[in-house]
Design a protein around this motif. Structure first.
Motif, PDB file in Angstrom:
ATOM      1  N   ALA A 120      -4.957  -2.189  11.768  1.00  0.00           N
ATOM      2  CA  ALA A 120      -6.263  -2.741  11.398  1.00  0.00           C
ATOM      3  C   ALA A 120      -7.031  -3.177  12.638  1.00  0.00           C
ATOM      4  CB  ALA A 120      -6.088  -3.916  10.439  1.00  0.00           C
ATOM      5  N   ARG A 121      -6.356  -3.797  13.584  1.00  0.00           N
ATOM      6  CA  ARG A 121      -7.023  -4.237  14.810  1.00  0.00           C
ATOM      7  C   ARG A 121      -7.572  -3.045  15.590  1.00  0.00           C
ATOM      8  NH1 ARG A 121      -9.977  -8.283  16.721  1.00  0.00           N
ATOM      9  NH2 ARG A 121      -9.899  -8.401  18.997  1.00  0.00           N
ATOM     10  N   GLU A 122      -6.813  -1.999  15.695  1.00  0.00           N
ATOM     11  CA  GLU A 122      -7.263  -0.799  16.393  1.00  0.00           C
ATOM     12  C   GLU A 122      -8.524  -0.223  15.742  1.00  0.00           C
ATOM     13  OE1 GLU A 122      -4.557   2.511  18.165  1.00  0.00           O
ATOM     14  OE2 GLU A 122      -4.963   3.072  16.086  1.00  0.00           O
ATOM     15  N   ARG A 123      -8.533  -0.201  14.422  1.00  0.00           N
ATOM     16  CA  ARG A 123      -9.694   0.352  13.717  1.00  0.00           C
ATOM     17  C   ARG A 123     -10.907  -0.574  13.842  1.00  0.00           C
ATOM     18  NH1 ARG A 123      -7.129   3.228   8.273  1.00  0.00           N
ATOM     19  NH2 ARG A 123      -5.975   4.813   9.449  1.00  0.00           N
ATOM     20  N   LEU A 172     -14.428   2.566   6.194  1.00  0.00           N
ATOM     21  CA  LEU A 172     -14.394   1.215   6.756  1.00  0.00           C
ATOM     22  C   LEU A 172     -15.787   0.750   7.153  1.00  0.00           C
ATOM     23  CD1 LEU A 172     -11.183   1.415   8.986  1.00  0.00           C
ATOM     24  CD2 LEU A 172     -11.422   0.705   6.592  1.00  0.00           C
ATOM     25  N   ASP A 173     -15.982  -0.542   7.037  1.00  0.00           N
ATOM     26  CA  ASP A 173     -17.271  -1.155   7.331  1.00  0.00           C
ATOM     27  C   ASP A 173     -17.047  -2.305   8.311  1.00  0.00           C
ATOM     28  OD1 ASP A 173     -20.203  -1.809   6.560  1.00  0.00           O
ATOM     29  OD2 ASP A 173     -19.122  -3.695   6.217  1.00  0.00           O
ATOM     30  N   PHE A 174     -17.780  -2.300   9.426  1.00  0.00           N
ATOM     31  CA  PHE A 174     -17.568  -3.308  10.468  1.00  0.00           C
ATOM     32  C   PHE A 174     -17.824  -4.713   9.945  1.00  0.00           C
ATOM     33  CE2 PHE A 174     -19.378  -5.999  13.853  1.00  0.00           C
ATOM     34  CZ  PHE A 174     -18.271  -6.069  14.693  1.00  0.00           C
ATOM     35  N   GLU A 175     -18.915  -4.911   9.237  1.00  0.00           N
ATOM     36  CA  GLU A 175     -19.249  -6.254   8.768  1.00  0.00           C
ATOM     37  C   GLU A 175     -18.188  -6.795   7.808  1.00  0.00           C
ATOM     38  OE1 GLU A 175     -21.414  -3.752   8.936  1.00  0.00           O
ATOM     39  OE2 GLU A 175     -22.734  -4.509  10.524  1.00  0.00           O
ATOM     40  N   THR A 176     -17.675  -5.924   6.951  1.00  0.00           N
ATOM     41  CA  THR A 176     -16.636  -6.362   6.018  1.00  0.00           C
ATOM     42  C   THR A 176     -15.378  -6.775   6.758  1.00  0.00           C
ATOM     43  OG1 THR A 176     -17.496  -4.924   4.273  1.00  0.00           O
ATOM     44  CG2 THR A 176     -15.210  -5.666   4.062  1.00  0.00           C
ATOM     45  N   MET A 177     -14.985  -5.988   7.743  1.00  0.00           N
ATOM     46  CA  MET A 177     -13.801  -6.336   8.519  1.00  0.00           C
ATOM     47  C   MET A 177     -14.027  -7.611   9.331  1.00  0.00           C
ATOM     48  SD  MET A 177     -11.947  -2.901   9.946  1.00  0.00           S
ATOM     49  CE  MET A 177     -10.514  -3.889  10.376  1.00  0.00           C
ATOM     50  N   ARG A 178     -15.198  -7.737   9.922  1.00  0.00           N
ATOM     51  CA  ARG A 178     -15.517  -8.942  10.697  1.00  0.00           C
ATOM     52  C   ARG A 178     -15.411 -10.184   9.825  1.00  0.00           C
ATOM     53  NH1 ARG A 178     -21.495  -9.095  11.345  1.00  0.00           N
ATOM     54  NH2 ARG A 178     -21.184  -9.803   9.195  1.00  0.00           N
ATOM     55  N   ASP A 179     -16.019 -10.106   8.642  1.00  0.00           N
ATOM     56  CA  ASP A 179     -15.982 -11.256   7.736  1.00  0.00           C
ATOM     57  C   ASP A 179     -14.564 -11.515   7.242  1.00  0.00           C
ATOM     58  OD1 ASP A 179     -18.692 -11.390   8.112  1.00  0.00           O
ATOM     59  OD2 ASP A 179     -19.221 -10.515   6.168  1.00  0.00           O
ATOM     60  N   GLY A 180     -13.782 -10.445   7.090  1.00  0.00           N
ATOM     61  CA  GLY A 180     -12.393 -10.611   6.678  1.00  0.00           C
ATOM     62  C   GLY A 180     -11.575 -11.340   7.725  1.00  0.00           C
ATOM     63  N   GLU A 209      -5.199 -13.363  -3.040  1.00  0.00           N
ATOM     64  CA  GLU A 209      -4.289 -12.712  -2.114  1.00  0.00           C
ATOM     65  C   GLU A 209      -3.308 -11.812  -2.846  1.00  0.00           C
ATOM     66  OE1 GLU A 209      -0.697 -14.061   0.794  1.00  0.00           O
ATOM     67  OE2 GLU A 209      -2.594 -15.112   1.038  1.00  0.00           O
ATOM     68  N   ARG A 210      -2.860 -12.246  -4.018  1.00  0.00           N
ATOM     69  CA  ARG A 210      -1.903 -11.446  -4.768  1.00  0.00           C
ATOM     70  C   ARG A 210      -2.514 -10.143  -5.259  1.00  0.00           C
ATOM     71  NH1 ARG A 210       1.565 -14.992  -8.933  1.00  0.00           N
ATOM     72  NH2 ARG A 210       2.616 -12.998  -9.140  1.00  0.00           N
ATOM     73  N   ALA A 211      -3.836 -10.063  -5.280  1.00  0.00           N
ATOM     74  CA  ALA A 211      -4.495  -8.846  -5.760  1.00  0.00           C
ATOM     75  C   ALA A 211      -4.315  -7.679  -4.809  1.00  0.00           C
ATOM     76  CB  ALA A 211      -5.985  -9.104  -5.985  1.00  0.00           C
ATOM     77  N   GLY A 212      -3.813  -7.907  -3.592  1.00  0.00           N
ATOM     78  CA  GLY A 212      -3.605  -6.816  -2.657  1.00  0.00           C
ATOM     79  C   GLY A 212      -3.647  -7.315  -1.241  1.00  0.00           C
ATOM     80  N   LEU A 213      -3.672  -6.400  -0.298  1.00  0.00           N
ATOM     81  CA  LEU A 213      -3.733  -6.776   1.100  1.00  0.00           C
ATOM     82  C   LEU A 213      -5.024  -7.530   1.383  1.00  0.00           C
ATOM     83  CD1 LEU A 213      -2.586  -3.415   2.668  1.00  0.00           C
ATOM     84  CD2 LEU A 213      -1.350  -5.556   2.849  1.00  0.00           C
ATOM     85  N   PRO A 214      -4.942  -8.741   1.925  1.00  0.00           N
ATOM     86  CA  PRO A 214      -6.172  -9.481   2.196  1.00  0.00           C
ATOM     87  C   PRO A 214      -6.959  -8.823   3.316  1.00  0.00           C
ATOM     88  CG  PRO A 214      -4.283 -10.635   3.108  1.00  0.00           C
ATOM     89  CD  PRO A 214      -3.744  -9.478   2.333  1.00  0.00           C
ATOM     90  N   ALA A 215      -8.266  -8.700   3.148  1.00  0.00           N
ATOM     91  CA  ALA A 215      -9.097  -8.155   4.214  1.00  0.00           C
ATOM     92  C   ALA A 215      -8.893  -9.022   5.448  1.00  0.00           C
ATOM     93  CB  ALA A 215     -10.564  -8.175   3.787  1.00  0.00           C
ATOM     94  N   PRO A 216      -8.862  -8.428   6.635  1.00  0.00           N
ATOM     95  CA  PRO A 216      -9.184  -7.036   6.929  1.00  0.00           C
ATOM     96  C   PRO A 216      -7.989  -6.102   6.980  1.00  0.00           C
ATOM     97  CG  PRO A 216      -8.958  -8.211   8.968  1.00  0.00           C
ATOM     98  CD  PRO A 216      -8.665  -9.215   7.862  1.00  0.00           C
ATOM     99  N   TYR A 217      -6.786  -6.576   6.646  1.00  0.00           N
ATOM    100  CA  TYR A 217      -5.609  -5.737   6.852  1.00  0.00           C
ATOM    101  C   TYR A 217      -5.536  -4.569   5.893  1.00  0.00           C
ATOM    102  CZ  TYR A 217      -4.347  -9.557   9.916  1.00  0.00           C
ATOM    103  OH  TYR A 217      -4.364 -10.501  10.908  1.00  0.00           O
ATOM    104  N   ASP A 218      -6.311  -4.618   4.800  1.00  0.00           N
ATOM    105  CA  ASP A 218      -6.371  -3.443   3.942  1.00  0.00           C
ATOM    106  C   ASP A 218      -6.994  -2.260   4.669  1.00  0.00           C
ATOM    107  OD1 ASP A 218      -8.849  -4.631   4.000  1.00  0.00           O
ATOM    108  OD2 ASP A 218      -9.222  -4.488   1.852  1.00  0.00           O
ATOM    109  N   ALA A 219      -7.719  -2.527   5.768  1.00  0.00           N
ATOM    110  CA  ALA A 219      -8.310  -1.447   6.559  1.00  0.00           C
ATOM    111  C   ALA A 219      -7.253  -0.501   7.102  1.00  0.00           C
ATOM    112  CB  ALA A 219      -9.125  -2.021   7.719  1.00  0.00           C
ATOM    113  N   ALA A 220      -6.034  -0.977   7.257  1.00  0.00           N
ATOM    114  CA  ALA A 220      -4.969  -0.145   7.798  1.00  0.00           C
ATOM    115  C   ALA A 220      -4.533   0.948   6.835  1.00  0.00           C
ATOM    116  CB  ALA A 220      -3.766  -1.016   8.164  1.00  0.00           C
TER     117      ALA A 220
END
Length: 425
Positions: A164-167, A91-99, A73-84
């Motif tokens: 992130a939710r909107e995207r 952006l990739d749907f599967e990556t965000m879904r899994d995040g 988590e300290r490495a950066g915004l935890p997926a999927p919020y890095d999508a923002a």
């Protein structure tokens, strides 16, 4: 009106709610703060009425027992919020879904499950007109929908949650019907079935959103936002006598927040290296360092005053520059007083807030793991010696002060509550 605030037990997040809670209270409304039992003392210390609900959490204790999860988590915004903060084209749907699925399993359920039943039971009993919840505490939205109250998120930083939710929803709509998985909607929707309400996106993003950031720092989704001037509150505060006296030379504050020591193993930035690099400069360094971290200092330079805590809203007006982790409360307290700042961000929302602040022009930013003593020294000297930083920090101060205060926001909250409150309750 009756207004119910709720949050999972995190002091910095609750502190961001206190000024609005008091504004509503002094406007004559009834205010309650529903939290888990172990957190009630923090609420009552703020002079507010606490309602213990549910059972105590385990999230932070789990984080302490799982170093690999903490470091991830300290490495950066935890997926999927890095999508923002990414280019939408990347952006990739599967990556965000899994995040979302990962966050749901690791954090959201743990933060919310101990709250939901007790909070909903209290809300149905007390019948609030408005529920105000922070963006991780979906229990607040569930309880509001279950009792027919209006409800709003109070977002304490950049709205990575809403964007992130909107995207994600945009990507989801592009998938074949059989592949439109939505872990968050599925989870929140189960409570709709239990408490007799239909799932809507309001459960994720509220009926409207209150936020603290001025336009130059904000991140917005296509939602109804109410900006509100940030008012500092950090709990019990005592101004030390040394802070009364006029300064004899320039003053720079170094403050890296409480989350690093409360939740993680310590500061990400190398504090001894930074203090040593500033040691020969004709200035006073006021370093607010947790006692657990003070023990790691082998020496303290002659121009440095080390304290465990000093109220930042009292210290900031006396400073020529501030070095901080870009926690939103810390950053905005400095910005309220027009102080140029050096951000050394690391966790979650901090890098993006720091980036936006640097783009505004009143600040500089160096990621914490890159913040060597030499680079911090160079940045501090720029903040002090280049007039443009002070000028842009003053512009940001004026922009913040132009926002409505919590007291000025109350009439608008009354209107929106009447609009959104269920007519069938």
């Amino acid at each position: 009106m009756r207004i119910l605030f709720t949050t999972y037990p995190d002091k910095t997040i609750f502190h961001a709610m206190v000024p609005l809670a008091w504004a509503l209270r002094t406007a004559g409304h009834e205010v309650r703060v529903a939290v888990q039992p172990e957190f009630t003392d923090v609420v009552t210390q703020a002079g507010l009425t606490a309602v213990p609900v549910g059972r105590n959490p385990v999230t932070w204790r789990m984080a302490e027992r799982n170093p690999e999860q903490v470091e991830a988590e300290r490495a950066g915004l935890p997926a999927p919020y890095d999508a923002a903060v990414l280019d939408p084209a990347d952006l990739d749907f599967e990556t965000m879904r899994d995040g979302y699925q990962n966050l749901l399993e690791q954090w959201h359920r743990l933060d919310n499950f101990p709250l939901i039943a007790g909070l909903t039971e209290f809300a149905r009993s007390w019948q609030p007109d408005l529920v105000i919840w922070e963006p991780n505490t979906y229990a607040g939205a569930i309880a509001a929908e279950a009792c027919g109250a209006a409800h709003a998120r109070l977002v304490w930083s950049v709205d990575v949650f809403g964007v992130a939710r909107e995207r994600y929803l945009r990507l989801k709509a592009e998938q074949p019907a059989e592949k439109r998985a939505d872990p968050m909607a599925d989870w929140l929707g189960t409570y709709g079935g239990k408490y007799d309400f239909d799932y809507t996106e309001n459960l994720f993003t509220g009926q409207f959103t209150i936020h603290h950031l001025p336009a130059s720092l904000s991140m917005h989704a296509d939602l109804d936002y109410l900006p509100m001037r940030y008012v500092p509150y950090g709990g019990a505060a005592i101004v030390p006598k040394w802070l009364w006296a006029p300064r004899e030379r320039r003053r720079v504050a170094l403050t890296l927040g409480t989350t690093a020591t409360d939740r993680f193993a310590g500061y990400a930035a190398n504090v001894p290296d930074i203090l040593d690099a500033l040691a020969d400069l004709d200035m006073e360094i006021v370093a607010t360092i947790a006692e657990s971290e003070q023990k790691k200092l082998t020496h303290v330079p002659g121009n440095t005053r080390v304290v465990s805590y000093v109220p930042l809203h009292a210290l900031a007006p006396t400073c020529d520059a501030i070095i901080s982790h870009a926690g939103p409360g810390t950053f905005l307290t400095g910005a309220l007083h027009g102080v140029p700042q050096l951000a050394v961000p690391w966790d979650f929302d901090e890098p993006e807030l720091a980036r936006r602040a640097a783009a505004q022009g009143g600040s500089l930013s160096i990621l914490a793991d890159q913040a060597t003593g030499e680079s911090v020294r160079a940045a501090v000297l720029r903040l002090l010696d280049e007039p443009a930083f002070g000028e842009r920090a003053t512009d940001l101060r004026d922009e913040i002060h132009a926002l409505p205060s919590p007291n000025q926001l109350v009439p608008r909250l009354e209107e929106l509550t009447a609009k959104h409150r269920s007519a069938t309750r």
